[in-house]
Write an enzyme that holds these catalytic residues in place. Structure first.
Site, PDB file in Angstrom:
ATOM      1  N   GLU A 176     -23.626 -12.571   8.907  1.00 23.65           N
ATOM      2  CA  GLU A 176     -22.735 -11.483   8.493  1.00 23.65           C
ATOM      3  C   GLU A 176     -22.893 -11.257   6.999  1.00 23.65           C
ATOM      4  OE1 GLU A 176     -18.566 -11.842   9.484  1.00 23.65           O
ATOM      5  OE2 GLU A 176     -19.004 -12.648  11.467  1.00 23.65           O
TER       6      GLU A 176
ATOM      7  N   GLU B  50     -17.258 -19.084  11.980  1.00 29.72           N
ATOM      8  CA  GLU B  50     -16.406 -19.311  10.807  1.00 29.72           C
ATOM      9  C   GLU B  50     -15.222 -20.256  11.061  1.00 29.72           C
ATOM     10  OE1 GLU B  50     -15.112 -15.941   8.581  1.00 29.72           O
ATOM     11  OE2 GLU B  50     -17.116 -15.127   8.336  1.00 29.72           O
TER      12      GLU B  50
END
Length: 477
Positions: free
Chosen positions: A377, A176
């Site tokens: 995720e 991320e």
């Protein structure tokens, strides 16, 4: 179509919809679960330092113990085996394996991951390893503002590839980068706590360059495992039909999604809209050699999905319940809450249709150049408690996971809006309740409840639901 897909999404129906070889796994991050911050010769990370600063963590907690996975990893792998998980996504603690962020690997730190990997293999669980999941060494004073940090990530990747390459199924270079830039350097909500707004943009390029160097280092080390990157993708929706709202939604989409995915997948940064002036000028002067380093062939692309984002034009704190909008008050747009939409414990909107939209946007934008995709995720926080009977009935999380997986499978199925996207797997965030960054212990994402005082683990209803899905898949084969 989506409503029909989610309504009929029993474990057996979902199991029948899973593609052949589809991976069902769970995910964690070292800084959130390991604890043992003084074990061996581990040194401090930026999150250790950030948590020690006043008023940074909502409940005043820190990284010292978290879920104590460092001492209880065998128990946690036993839970994964009980679950039936195909794979486990974990991250290396940078400062445990390379204290101080320089030199060779720590013997004690590397030995811990040797034990972890050997135990995973004994349990028949495939390791997906993330190299950098936010926990930079404090010895990098400028962090990702410094171009040299990219080379340091590449160096670390080479060391890890040489030591662990024979036992890792898949490698994720960095997790991320969008969240690191936005929350860590632009808004000051995460470590290292800078509030630079658009002046944080160099961290985008340096993280992506680090990714490219890490890919090359892993390949030079001859790792047999597949290599990819993970980023979060949030579909951006304008608050109204006005040109101003559409323009600001496009801007947020650019700075949250496209400036990370485009260089990796297309080899170029997206063009900035004229109204931004020179706000994105940092990308105009990027050397072509850098873009070539970033644009490495990938074996897969990791996508984290949690929620869509509603954007309106105009400065102001907006209505975002997680504090993000307050930090964005000086920007020309604001984030709004979706009216009438249920939310997670974090106040994030629960919209499975947004998941389908995220996959659709990836397929429409990148098409044939998009490698196979793993959802690395997907999950939700809710205020779970152990009941009088010793169980945790997290029905909201069960519904969230069921509906989101159903939406993703329907989106990529023949005739779906993301048809053609090669979806290979889905990792639930998270295996266990953890230390949720600046939210401390106030947000629980786990399939397994953790008592943060005693360390006791209690599988939740969501754990049993996923266990049923995995068992149903085996029956369906």
């Amino acid at each position: 179509m989506l409503a029909d897909a989610t309504a009929a999404a029993t474990p057996h129906a979902l199991a029948r919809a899973l593609p052949e070889g589809f991976v069902l796994g769970t995910a964690t991050a070292a800084a959130q679960i390991e604890g043992a911050t003084t074990a061996g010769d581990r040194t401090s990370s930026v999150w250790d330092r950030f948590a020690a600063e006043p008023d940074r963590i909502i409940d005043g907690s820190d990284t010292s113990r978290t879920a104590d996975h460092y001492h209880r990893f065998a128990e946690d792998i036993g839970l994964m085996r009980e679950l039936g998980a195909d794979a486990y996504r974990f991250s290396f603690s940078w400062t445990r394996v390379q204290p101080g962020g320089s030199g060779g690997l720590s013997r004690e730190g590397a030995d811990f991951y040797d034990r972890l990997l050997d135990r995973l293999h004994s349990a028949g669980i495939r390791p997906f390893a993330t190299i950098s999941h936010w926990d930079l060494p404090v010895e990098y004073p400028q962090g990702w503002l410094d171009r040299d940090t990219a080379q340091r990530l590449g160096d670390l990747a080479g060391l890890l590839g040489e030591r662990f390459g024979d036992r890792i199924d898949s490698w994720i270079t960095i997790n991320e980068p969008a969240t690191v830039t936005l929350n860590g350097y632009a808004l000051g909500l995460h470590a290292p706590g800078h509030s630079l707004l658009f002046d944080a943009l160099p961290t985008v390029h340096h993280q992506l360059l680090g990714h490219g160097l890490a890919v090359q280092a892993l390949r030079a080390a001859g790792v047999p495992g597949r290599i990819g990157i993970t980023n979060t993708h949030s579909p951006v929706i304008p608050a109204s039909d006005s040109p101003e709202d559409h323009a600001m939604a496009a801007l947020f989409d650019l700075v949250h999604n496209r400036i990370y995915a485009d260089p990796v997948l297309l080899g170029r940064y997206p063009e900035a809209p004229d109204f931004l002036g020179d706000a994105l000028a940092a990308f105009d002067e990027v050397p072509s050699e850098d873009l070539a380093q970033i644009h490495q062939p990938l074996d897969f692309y990791g996508l984290n999905y949690y929620m869509p984002t509603l954007v309106a034009a105009g400065a102001g704190e907006g209505e975002s319940p997680d504090g993000t909008s307050a930090a964005m008050a000086d920007l020309p747009f604001r984030l709004l809450a979706f009216e009438g939409v249920p939310t997670t414990g974090f106040g994030w909107p629960i919209q499975p249709a947004g998941f389908a939209r995220a996959l659709t946007e990836m397929q429409e934008r990148y098409g044939d150049v998009l490698p196979p995709v793993y959802i690395t995720e997907n999950g939700a926080s809710f205020p779970d408690e152990v009941g009088p009977d010793g169980t945790v009935d997290d029905t909201e999380r069960v519904a969230f996971l069921r509906d989101h997986l159903a939406a993703a499978l329907a989106a990529v199925a023949p005739g779906g809006p993301a048809e053609g996207l090669d979806l290979r797997g889905w990792f639930v965030w998270s295996l266990m309740d953890n230390w949720e960054w600046a939210a401390g212990f106030t947000q629980r994402f786990g399939l397994v409840h953790v008592d943060f005082t005693t360390g006791e683990r209690t599988p939740k209803s969501s754990f049993r639901w996923l266990q049923q899905l995995i068992a149903a898949r085996a029956e369906a084969r």
